[in-house]
Design a protein around this motif. Sequence first.
Motif, PDB file in Angstrom:
ATOM      1  N   GLY A 166       0.763  -1.228   0.000  1.00 14.21           N
ATOM      2  CA  GLY A 166       0.000   0.000   0.000  1.00 14.21           C
ATOM      3  C   GLY A 166       0.796   1.281   0.000  1.00 14.21           C
ATOM      4  N   GLU A 167       2.109   1.199  -0.137  1.00 12.97           N
ATOM      5  CA  GLU A 167       2.930   2.406  -0.190  1.00 12.97           C
ATOM      6  C   GLU A 167       3.993   2.266  -1.265  1.00 12.97           C
ATOM      7  OE1 GLU A 167       4.793   2.850   3.600  1.00 12.97           O
ATOM      8  OE2 GLU A 167       5.978   1.012   3.429  1.00 12.97           O
ATOM      9  N   MET A 168       4.626   3.375  -1.605  1.00 13.32           N
ATOM     10  CA  MET A 168       5.719   3.361  -2.569  1.00 13.32           C
ATOM     11  C   MET A 168       7.041   3.411  -1.804  1.00 13.32           C
ATOM     12  SD  MET A 168       4.221   3.091  -5.463  1.00 13.32           S
ATOM     13  CE  MET A 168       5.543   3.433  -6.622  1.00 13.32           C
ATOM     14  N   VAL A 169       7.914   2.440  -2.075  1.00 17.66           N
ATOM     15  CA  VAL A 169       9.180   2.311  -1.367  1.00 17.66           C
ATOM     16  C   VAL A 169      10.326   2.614  -2.324  1.00 17.66           C
ATOM     17  CG1 VAL A 169      10.678   0.751  -0.064  1.00 17.66           C
ATOM     18  CG2 VAL A 169       8.194   0.546   0.122  1.00 17.66           C
ATOM     19  N   ARG A 170      11.275   3.411  -1.863  1.00 15.08           N
ATOM     20  CA  ARG A 170      12.445   3.700  -2.682  1.00 15.08           C
ATOM     21  C   ARG A 170      13.480   2.605  -2.506  1.00 15.08           C
ATOM     22  NH1 ARG A 170      16.580   8.848  -2.479  1.00 15.08           N
ATOM     23  NH2 ARG A 170      17.987   7.331  -1.549  1.00 15.08           N
ATOM     24  N   VAL A 171      13.924   2.011  -3.617  1.00 18.00           N
ATOM     25  CA  VAL A 171      14.926   0.950  -3.592  1.00 18.00           C
ATOM     26  C   VAL A 171      16.144   1.433  -4.382  1.00 18.00           C
ATOM     27  CG1 VAL A 171      15.463  -1.439  -4.181  1.00 18.00           C
ATOM     28  CG2 VAL A 171      13.140  -0.811  -3.475  1.00 18.00           C
ATOM     29  N   ASP A 172      17.288   1.527  -3.721  1.00 18.78           N
ATOM     30  CA  ASP A 172      18.517   1.937  -4.396  1.00 18.78           C
ATOM     31  C   ASP A 172      19.050   0.781  -5.246  1.00 18.78           C
ATOM     32  OD1 ASP A 172      18.311   4.332  -3.123  1.00 18.78           O
ATOM     33  OD2 ASP A 172      19.911   3.956  -1.663  1.00 18.78           O
ATOM     34  N   TYR A 173      19.484   1.096  -6.464  1.00 19.98           N
ATOM     35  CA  TYR A 173      20.042   0.062  -7.332  1.00 19.98           C
ATOM     36  C   TYR A 173      21.242  -0.631  -6.683  1.00 19.98           C
ATOM     37  CZ  TYR A 173      17.194   1.583 -11.298  1.00 19.98           C
ATOM     38  OH  TYR A 173      16.149   1.869 -12.131  1.00 19.98           O
ATOM     39  N   ASP A 174      22.046   0.128  -5.951  1.00 18.24           N
ATOM     40  CA  ASP A 174      23.236  -0.459  -5.318  1.00 18.24           C
ATOM     41  C   ASP A 174      22.873  -1.528  -4.300  1.00 18.24           C
ATOM     42  OD1 ASP A 174      24.933   1.107  -6.799  1.00 18.24           O
ATOM     43  OD2 ASP A 174      25.215   2.627  -5.244  1.00 18.24           O
ATOM     44  N   ASP A 175      21.650  -1.476  -3.755  1.00 17.12           N
ATOM     45  CA  ASP A 175      21.230  -2.437  -2.739  1.00 17.12           C
ATOM     46  C   ASP A 175      20.642  -3.712  -3.337  1.00 17.12           C
ATOM     47  OD1 ASP A 175      22.017  -0.731  -0.726  1.00 17.12           O
ATOM     48  OD2 ASP A 175      20.043   0.195  -0.513  1.00 17.12           O
ATOM     49  N   ILE A 176      20.383  -3.719  -4.629  1.00 15.87           N
ATOM     50  CA  ILE A 176      19.796  -4.890  -5.280  1.00 15.87           C
ATOM     51  C   ILE A 176      20.904  -5.894  -5.614  1.00 15.87           C
ATOM     52  CG2 ILE A 176      18.467  -5.736  -7.247  1.00 15.87           C
ATOM     53  CD1 ILE A 176      17.259  -2.924  -7.473  1.00 15.87           C
ATOM     54  N   ASN A 177      20.788  -7.102  -5.048  1.00 20.83           N
ATOM     55  CA  ASN A 177      21.772  -8.145  -5.313  1.00 20.83           C
ATOM     56  C   ASN A 177      21.535  -8.824  -6.655  1.00 20.83           C
ATOM     57  OD1 ASN A 177      23.234  -7.980  -2.784  1.00 20.83           O
ATOM     58  ND2 ASN A 177      21.436  -8.888  -1.825  1.00 20.83           N
ATOM     59  N   TRP A 178      20.264  -9.185  -6.887  1.00 22.58           N
ATOM     60  CA  TRP A 178      19.938  -9.841  -8.148  1.00 22.58           C
ATOM     61  C   TRP A 178      18.457  -9.693  -8.441  1.00 22.58           C
ATOM     62  CZ3 TRP A 178      17.350 -14.832  -8.811  1.00 22.58           C
ATOM     63  CH2 TRP A 178      16.946 -15.430  -7.599  1.00 22.58           C
ATOM     64  N   VAL A 179      18.092 -10.075  -9.643  1.00 22.46           N
ATOM     65  CA  VAL A 179      16.734  -9.881 -10.137  1.00 22.46           C
ATOM     66  C   VAL A 179      16.255 -11.191 -10.760  1.00 22.46           C
ATOM     67  CG1 VAL A 179      15.303  -8.604 -11.763  1.00 22.46           C
ATOM     68  CG2 VAL A 179      17.182  -7.443 -10.610  1.00 22.46           C
ATOM     69  N   LYS A 180      15.024 -11.589 -10.431  1.00 24.79           N
ATOM     70  CA  LYS A 180      14.459 -12.827 -10.959  1.00 24.79           C
ATOM     71  C   LYS A 180      13.197 -12.530 -11.757  1.00 24.79           C
ATOM     72  CE  LYS A 180      12.603 -17.340  -9.530  1.00 24.79           C
ATOM     73  NZ  LYS A 180      12.251 -18.195  -8.375  1.00 24.79           N
ATOM     74  N   ALA A 181      13.066 -13.145 -12.923  1.00 25.57           N
ATOM     75  CA  ALA A 181      11.903 -12.925 -13.784  1.00 25.57           C
ATOM     76  C   ALA A 181      10.675 -13.631 -13.226  1.00 25.57           C
ATOM     77  CB  ALA A 181      12.202 -13.433 -15.186  1.00 25.57           C
ATOM     78  N   GLU A 182       9.545 -12.917 -13.253  1.00 28.49           N
ATOM     79  CA  GLU A 182       8.245 -13.477 -12.873  1.00 28.49           C
ATOM     80  C   GLU A 182       7.220 -13.001 -13.903  1.00 28.49           C
ATOM     81  OE1 GLU A 182       7.580 -15.541 -10.522  1.00 28.49           O
ATOM     82  OE2 GLU A 182       9.347 -15.493  -9.217  1.00 28.49           O
TER      83      GLU A 182
END
Length: 267
Positions: A166-182
């Motif tokens: 229910g809210e918008m969260v800011r996510v820094d690219y540097d904090d993202i370890n990996w990305v998985k397709a869904e």
Amino acid sequence: MTPITVLISDDEPLAVSRLAELLNRMDGVSIVGQAFDGKETLKLIEKLDPNLILLDIEMPSLDGFDIVEHLSSSLRDKASTAPLVIFVTAYPKFAIRAFETGALDFIPKPVRYARLVDAIDRARIACADREAGQRLTLLGKTLDQLRKERSRAVDKNHYLWVPRQGEMVRVDYDDINWVKAEREYVHLYTDEKSYLYRQMIGDFVNRNGAIGFLRVHRSAAVNVARIVAIKRNSNGGRMLRLINGDEIPVGRKYAKKIMAVISSDIE
């Protein structure tokens, strides 16, 4: 040993001196000129006809991409005499795209001797095979895309806004370890949480490749800066271990690219 003539182009005198010092240790390498801005570089290329240009990206008057564009157009009908281009820059995140678009090599600063030796060896082979004209043509065709990605990597906000509970969260690219397709979404995995973001994985990587995300599997991409190890699994394939302990399989079609990036970083 194939002799090679080199033009060094960088607006930082110390960087030019450092490259000259390293090149002078190598047999069969002749430094034919040094340029400190883009316009001077073009003049010396025409005058000296070097085999190879060690080219910085950020320079006054004309940047490295401008120089490549000029060479691509002006030497299109003289491919056999076109110089090879190796980018030497403080922006290593452009390496992936540079390799894909045909640059002979991409060396991050500070330059290490072993890494430069490897690049010069590639240049010797390319000179013998006269591949320079084809590489410049390919670089010229994708020049606009390189410029856009450079600008996006340097100037864009280094985060994205993701809906969560229910809210918008800011996510820094540097904090993202990996990305998985869904399907039409991707899961963004950080050290502590995961976020579902509406974007296809191919679009995510295309948009963010210049800031360090690399496709390693048809359903996964990793933040290159978060890789701490690579190993073989029981089936002979490769696995990446990330800084948070996650292990990500490397698809066979992506193995060559990820090994090139890792080798470039550690040499």
